[in-house]
Design an enzyme around this catalytic site. Structure first.
Site, PDB file in Angstrom:
ATOM      1  N   LYS A  28       0.859  -1.187   0.000  1.00 50.69           N
ATOM      2  CA  LYS A  28       0.000   0.000   0.000  1.00 50.69           C
ATOM      3  C   LYS A  28       0.890   1.229   0.000  1.00 50.69           C
ATOM      4  O   LYS A  28       2.034   1.171   0.468  1.00 50.69           O
ATOM      5  CB  LYS A  28      -0.900   0.024   1.239  1.00 50.69           C
ATOM      6  CG  LYS A  28      -2.179   0.807   1.026  1.00 50.69           C
ATOM      7  CD  LYS A  28      -3.211  -0.007   0.279  1.00 50.69           C
ATOM      8  CE  LYS A  28      -4.488   0.774   0.068  1.00 50.69           C
ATOM      9  NZ  LYS A  28      -5.556  -0.117  -0.429  1.00 50.69           N
TER      10      LYS A  28
HETATM   11  P1  NAD Z   1     -13.109   7.518  -2.705  1.00 46.89           P
HETATM   12  O1  NAD Z   1     -12.120   8.574  -2.396  1.00 46.89           O
HETATM   13  O2  NAD Z   1     -13.548   7.334  -4.118  1.00 46.89           O
HETATM   14  O3  NAD Z   1     -14.426   7.735  -1.815  1.00 46.89           O
HETATM   15  C1  NAD Z   1     -14.422   7.866  -0.423  1.00 46.89           C
HETATM   16  C2  NAD Z   1     -15.827   8.280  -0.010  1.00 46.89           C
HETATM   17  O4  NAD Z   1     -15.929   8.273   1.413  1.00 46.89           O
HETATM   18  C3  NAD Z   1     -16.186   9.701  -0.444  1.00 46.89           C
HETATM   19  O5  NAD Z   1     -17.563   9.727  -0.812  1.00 46.89           O
HETATM   20  C4  NAD Z   1     -15.980  10.524   0.821  1.00 46.89           C
HETATM   21  O6  NAD Z   1     -16.756  11.714   0.836  1.00 46.89           O
HETATM   22  C5  NAD Z   1     -16.477   9.513   1.837  1.00 46.89           C
HETATM   23  N1  NAD Z   1     -16.051   9.761   3.212  1.00 46.89           N
HETATM   24  C6  NAD Z   1     -14.813  10.047   3.684  1.00 46.89           C
HETATM   25  N2  NAD Z   1     -14.863  10.203   5.026  1.00 46.89           N
HETATM   26  C7  NAD Z   1     -16.143   9.982   5.386  1.00 46.89           C
HETATM   27  C8  NAD Z   1     -16.844  10.007   6.611  1.00 46.89           C
HETATM   28  N3  NAD Z   1     -16.202  10.286   7.746  1.00 46.89           N
HETATM   29  N4  NAD Z   1     -18.175   9.731   6.619  1.00 46.89           N
HETATM   30  C9  NAD Z   1     -18.820   9.458   5.468  1.00 46.89           C
HETATM   31  N5  NAD Z   1     -18.228   9.422   4.281  1.00 46.89           N
HETATM   32  C10 NAD Z   1     -16.906   9.695   4.235  1.00 46.89           C
HETATM   33  O7  NAD Z   1     -12.491   6.153  -2.113  1.00 46.89           O
HETATM   34  P2  NAD Z   1     -12.838   4.663  -2.553  1.00 46.89           P
HETATM   35  O8  NAD Z   1     -11.862   4.258  -3.573  1.00 46.89           O
HETATM   36  O9  NAD Z   1     -14.303   4.568  -2.790  1.00 46.89           O
HETATM   37  O10 NAD Z   1     -12.441   3.882  -1.209  1.00 46.89           O
HETATM   38  C11 NAD Z   1     -13.355   3.732  -0.123  1.00 46.89           C
HETATM   39  C12 NAD Z   1     -12.893   2.579   0.752  1.00 46.89           C
HETATM   40  O11 NAD Z   1     -12.831   1.390  -0.036  1.00 46.89           O
HETATM   41  C13 NAD Z   1     -11.496   2.743   1.352  1.00 46.89           C
HETATM   42  O12 NAD Z   1     -11.467   2.092   2.617  1.00 46.89           O
HETATM   43  C14 NAD Z   1     -10.621   1.979   0.379  1.00 46.89           C
HETATM   44  O13 NAD Z   1      -9.405   1.553   0.970  1.00 46.89           O
HETATM   45  C15 NAD Z   1     -11.523   0.839   0.045  1.00 46.89           C
HETATM   46  N6  NAD Z   1     -11.227   0.133  -1.205  1.00 46.89           N
HETATM   47  C16 NAD Z   1     -11.159   0.780  -2.384  1.00 46.89           C
HETATM   48  C17 NAD Z   1     -10.920   0.060  -3.544  1.00 46.89           C
HETATM   49  C18 NAD Z   1     -10.928   0.709  -4.912  1.00 46.89           C
HETATM   50  O14 NAD Z   1     -10.830  -0.028  -5.903  1.00 46.89           O
HETATM   51  N7  NAD Z   1     -11.079   2.013  -5.021  1.00 46.89           N
HETATM   52  C19 NAD Z   1     -10.695  -1.322  -3.490  1.00 46.89           C
HETATM   53  C20 NAD Z   1     -10.776  -1.958  -2.258  1.00 46.89           C
HETATM   54  C21 NAD Z   1     -11.047  -1.211  -1.117  1.00 46.89           C
END
Ligand code: NAD
Length: 420
Positions: free
Chosen positions: A110
C-alpha cells in the site's frame, strides 16, 4: 458492570490482532508468525513540490510492501490528511490476505501521501504525483510492486504514475500500475470492479444466511468509487438503498433513494447533501439506522465500541478496508450480526486489477462481459470457500477468510524457505 478497556484505533494493531487470531487457530509456528506479522519493506519519502504561486511545499509519503511470497506485491495509493505509516502498514497487510483469499498471485502493499488533494490545483496534484512516483520508483515495477487507486486517487493519477515510470525507462510500461484509463491500457470493468464485487458478495451472503436479498433495505457510508458503484449495482439487483453518506453529510429516505439521481446530483454538486426526495441526517446516525444491510464504504475505524451496540443492521458488509475495530467485531459476534470482512467483500478491485495487469503483460484487451464473468466466478468461488470454512470451523466470516488466506500465504512462505 464490566468496564470496557480503551479501544485500539491504530489500524496496524487491529490488523496484527486479526492475524494473531488466525495464526493461533492455525497453530502457526513462531518463525512463520514473526515473518508474516511484519511488513517486508517500508519506504518513507519527504519531497518538495513547486506550488502554482511559486512557493515550495514539502510532502511526506510512504510505500509499504507487506509480503511477496505468492507473487509481486499489489495495493493502492491513498491521498489523505490522515495517512500515517501505521495506516499504510495495516492496509498493506490486508492486501496480502485479500489477494490470498481470492487466490490471485500477488502479495500485499500500500502507499499513501499525507495531503488533502482537494487543496491542490490540478497542476500541483500532477507535479506532486509525479514526484511521489519518482521517489518510490526504485521499489515499484510490473514484476515487483504494482500500485492502484485508493481513497482520493483515480485513473488520471494512475496515468501520471505510469507515464512518469515509463519516462524513466524510455518506453511505455503500462503494467506498472492498474486502474488506469482505458486509453493507456486500463481494463474494461476496473472502475466498477470493487463495487460490483461488494454487490456480488452481499448477494451471496444473503443467500448463505437465508436472508432476503431482493428488497433488502441497504445503508451505505461513503459515496466515492466503491460506495456509489455498490449502491448502483445493488439498486439494479433489486435492493432498496435507504441511506447514503459522504464526508459532507448523510441523506435518508425510508422508501428508497433513486441512486441514479444521487449520482447525477453528486456530479453537479460534488456532494450528496440537498439530494431531492431525501431527508438530511447526521453521518453518525446513518450507521445506526434500522436496515437489513449496512455497508461501510468510506474509511477505517467507523464501527467501534462506541456505536456497535446501537447498530441495527442484520448484516454488515465491509466495502471499506478496516471499518470495524476488534472490539466492535466482538460486539457484533455476541449480538449475532454477521460481518463479511473487507478482505473478501472488497476484493473485486484487486481481482480486476490482476486481470488488467495480465492483459497488459500479454498486450491483450478483454471485453467487459468477459471481465465481469471472470470476476463473478472468482467472487462466488471465494465466498463459497470462506463460507465452507465458517461452517466447518463454526467461526465467523472474518476468521473463515483469515484461516483461508493466512494458510495460503504461510504455505508459500514455508515452501520457499528462508534465503540464504
Ligand atoms: P473515494 O475517495 O472514491 O471515496 C471515499 C468516499 O468516502 C467519499 O464519498 C468521501 O466523501 C467519503 N467519506 C470520507 N470520510 C467519510 C466520513 N467520515 N463519513 C462518510 N463518508 C466519508 O475512495 P474509494 O476508492 O471509494 O475507497 C473507499 C474505501 O474502499 C477505502 O477504505 C478503500 O481503501 C476501500 N477500497 C477501495 C478500492 C478501490 O478499488 N477504489 C478497493 C478496495 C477497497
Amino acid at each position: 458492570m464490566a468496564i470496557k478497556e480503551p479501544e485500539v484505533l491504530n489500524p496496524f494493531e487491529v490488523a496484527v490482532a486479526q492475524f494473531d487470531v488466525a495464526a493461533d487457530r492455525l497453530k502457526l509456528g513462531q518463525d512463520l508468525r514473526a515473518i508474516l506479522r511484519m511488513p517486508k519493506r517500508e519506504v518513507s519519502v519527504n519531497f518538495p513540490v513547486k506550488m502554482d504561486d511559486g512557493s515550495v511545499r514539502m510532502f511526506t509519503g510512504y510505500r509499504v510492501q507487506h509480503n511477496v511470497h505468492r507473487g509481486p506485491s499489489k495495493g493502492g495509493i491513498r491521498y489523505d490528511l490522515h495517512v500515517s505509516l501505521d495506516e499504510v502498514r495495516a492496509l498493506a497487510m490486508w492486501m496480502t490476505w485479500k489477494c490470498a483469499v481470492v487466490n490471485i498471485p500477488f502479495g500485499g502493499a500500500k502507499g499513501g501521501v499525507i495531503v488533502d488533494p482537494h487543496d491542490l490545483t490540478i497542476g500541483e496534484l500532477e507535479r506532486m504525483t509525479r514526484r511521489y512516483a519518482t521517489e518510490i520508483a526504485s521499489v515499484i515495477g510490473p514484476e515487483s510492486d504494482i500500485p492502484a487507486p485508493d481513497v482520493n486517487t483515480n485513473p488520471q493519477v494512475m496515468a501520471w504514475i505510469m507515464d512518469t515510470y515509463s519516462m524513466h525507462h524510455g518506453y511505455s510500461i503500462p503494467a506498472v500500475v492498474t486502474g488506469k484509463p482505458l486509453a493507456v491500457g486500463g481494463s474494461e470493468g476496473r472502475m466498477e470492479a470493487t463495487g460490483r464485487g461488494v454487490a456480488i458478495t452481499t448477494r451471496e451472503a444473503c443467500h448463505a444466511l437465508g436472508m432476503p436479498f431482493e428488497g433488502a433495505r441497504v445503508v451505505i457510508q461513503g459515496f466515492g468509487n466503491v460506495g456509489s458503484i455498490s449502491a448502483r449495482i445493488l439498486h439494479e439487483m433489486g435492493c432498496k438503498i435507504i441511506g447514503l453518506s459522504d464526508i459532507f453529510g448523510a441523506v435518508y429516505n425510508e422508501s428508497g433513494i433513486d441512486v441514479n439521481l444521487a449520482l447525477a446530483h453528486l456530479k453537479d454538486h460534488g456532494r450528496l447533501s440537498g439530494l431531492s426526495g431525501t431527508t438530511p441526517i447526521d453521518g453518525n446516525d446513518l450507521l445506526e439506522l434500522p436496515c437489513d444491510i449496512l455497508i461501510p464504504a468510506a474509511l477505517e475505524g467507523q464501527l467501534t465500541q462506541a456505536n456497535a451496540d446501537r447498530i441495527q443492521a442484520k448484516l454488515i458488509v465491509e466495502a471499506a478496508n478496516g471499518p470495524t475495530t476488534t472490539e466492535a467485531d466482538e460486539i457484533f459476534h455476541e449480538r449475532g450480526i454477521p460481518v463479511v470482512p473487507d478482505i473478501l467483500a472488497n476484493a473485486g478491485g484487486v481481482t480486476v486489477s490482476y486481470f488488467e495487469w495480465a492483459q497488459n503483460l500479454q498486450h491483450l484487451s478483454w471485453a467487459e462481459s468477459e471481465v465481469n464473468a471472470r470476476l463473478e466466478q472468482i467472487m462466488v468461488r471465494s465466498f463459497n470457500a470462506v463460507n465452507d470454512i465458517r461452517k466447518e470451523k463454526a467461526c465467523d466470516f472474518r476468521l473463515g477468510a483469515y484461516l483461508l488466506s493466512v494458510s495460503r500465504v504461510a504455505e508459500a512462505a514455508k515452501v520457499r524457505g528462508i534465503y540464504p
